[in-house]
Motif scaffolding. Structure first.
Motif, PDB file in Angstrom:
ATOM      1  N   ARG A  26      -9.061  -3.995   8.428  1.00 55.21           N
ATOM      2  CA  ARG A  26      -8.770  -4.818   7.251  1.00 55.21           C
ATOM      3  C   ARG A  26      -9.546  -4.296   6.037  1.00 55.21           C
ATOM      4  NH1 ARG A  26      -9.715  -9.338   9.346  1.00 55.21           N
ATOM      5  NH2 ARG A  26     -11.879  -9.562   8.656  1.00 55.21           N
ATOM      6  N   ALA A  27     -10.829  -3.977   6.242  1.00 54.65           N
ATOM      7  CA  ALA A  27     -11.642  -3.449   5.141  1.00 54.65           C
ATOM      8  C   ALA A  27     -11.122  -2.089   4.688  1.00 54.65           C
ATOM      9  CB  ALA A  27     -13.101  -3.350   5.580  1.00 54.65           C
ATOM     10  N   ASP A  30      -7.960  -2.600   2.618  1.00 51.68           N
ATOM     11  CA  ASP A  30      -8.287  -3.091   1.281  1.00 51.68           C
ATOM     12  C   ASP A  30      -8.798  -1.954   0.400  1.00 51.68           C
ATOM     13  OD1 ASP A  30      -7.567  -5.638   2.045  1.00 51.68           O
ATOM     14  OD2 ASP A  30      -9.631  -6.325   2.380  1.00 51.68           O
ATOM     15  N   ASP A  34      -6.985  -0.457  -2.976  1.00 54.27           N
ATOM     16  CA  ASP A  34      -7.696  -0.575  -4.253  1.00 54.27           C
ATOM     17  C   ASP A  34      -8.024   0.781  -4.876  1.00 54.27           C
ATOM     18  OD1 ASP A  34      -7.642  -3.302  -4.023  1.00 54.27           O
ATOM     19  OD2 ASP A  34      -9.706  -3.484  -3.279  1.00 54.27           O
ATOM     20  N   ARG A 106      -0.417  -5.769  -1.598  1.00 55.95           N
ATOM     21  CA  ARG A 106      -1.409  -5.003  -0.837  1.00 55.95           C
ATOM     22  C   ARG A 106      -0.768  -3.838  -0.091  1.00 55.95           C
ATOM     23  NH1 ARG A 106      -3.603  -4.825   4.383  1.00 55.95           N
ATOM     24  NH2 ARG A 106      -5.836  -4.395   4.484  1.00 55.95           N
TER      25      ARG A 106
END
Length: 202
Positions: A26-27, A30, A34, A106
């Motif tokens: 998940r990190a 992200d 980004d 996302r």
């Protein structure tokens, strides 16, 4: 999933191992969305995931290794194919799923980052190819079933029908910048179904 001696994502861990994998991926997702792959740092991913840096380096080793496991997890968790009983509506469901993924705030940037990285990194490219191979294998049976019903010619290449549906959507996503909307997805599905019925992929 194998440890440092094997490819990430090759088995499905349980318990605490599964929770660590979920948090790290998940990190990583992200960070990819980004910053792109050039902005992903394993130590920062570990910090964001709340796990030890050593754990991340030991289990994934490199950013491409982490991306490979992220793609494996995405393939594992993606929705199963539709079973509507008609080729047109099956393909429309696939086009809708692709549209939803590519326009997600996302997932869209994440896919762009991975596809860009795959152009220059063989490990990322191989992971991306595996991801799409899994998705084609999931959806191709709807074409095989249409052939069995006599809706498309026998011997129709199911993989090519799925690729033909996907291609115009990815072209808009990655190249032209033209709008991606439900009408576009519907046209892509209808065109692929019509071409399959006409024998273009036989």
């Amino acid at each position: 999933m194998n440890q440092a001696t094997g490819a990430p994502g090759t088995s499905r861990p349980g318990g605490r191992t599964a929770r660590v994998r979920e948090a790290v991926l998940r990190a990583a997702g992200d960070a990819l969305a980004d910053k792109g792959i050039g902005g992903v740092d394993l130590a920062e991913v570990a910090r964001l995931a709340g796990v030890g840096k050593t754990t991340v380096y030991r289990r994934w080793g490199t950013v491409p290794g982490l991306v490979a496991d992220l793609l494996a997890e995405m393939a594992e968790s993606s929705l199963p194919r539709a079973r509507t009983g008609a080729l047109e509506t099956d393909l429309a469901a696939l086009a809708g799923l692709i549209l939803k993924t590519l326009t997600d705030e996302r997932q869209g940037p994440l896919f762009k980052a991975v596809i860009a990285a795959a152009a220059s990194d063989p490990q990322t490219a191989a992971a991306l190819h595996r991801f799409y191979r899994v998705r084609i294998d999931e959806w191709a049976p709807c074409v095989a079933e249409a052939a069995a019903r006599g809706d498309v010619p026998a011997g129709t290449d199911a993989d090519e029908v799925v690729r033909a549906l996907s291609a115009p959507l990815y072209y808009r996503f990655l190249v032209s910048g033209d709008p991606l909307d439900p009408d576009t997805a519907a046209r892509a599905a209808a065109a692929a179904a019509a071409a399959a019925r006409a024998g273009a992929y036989a």
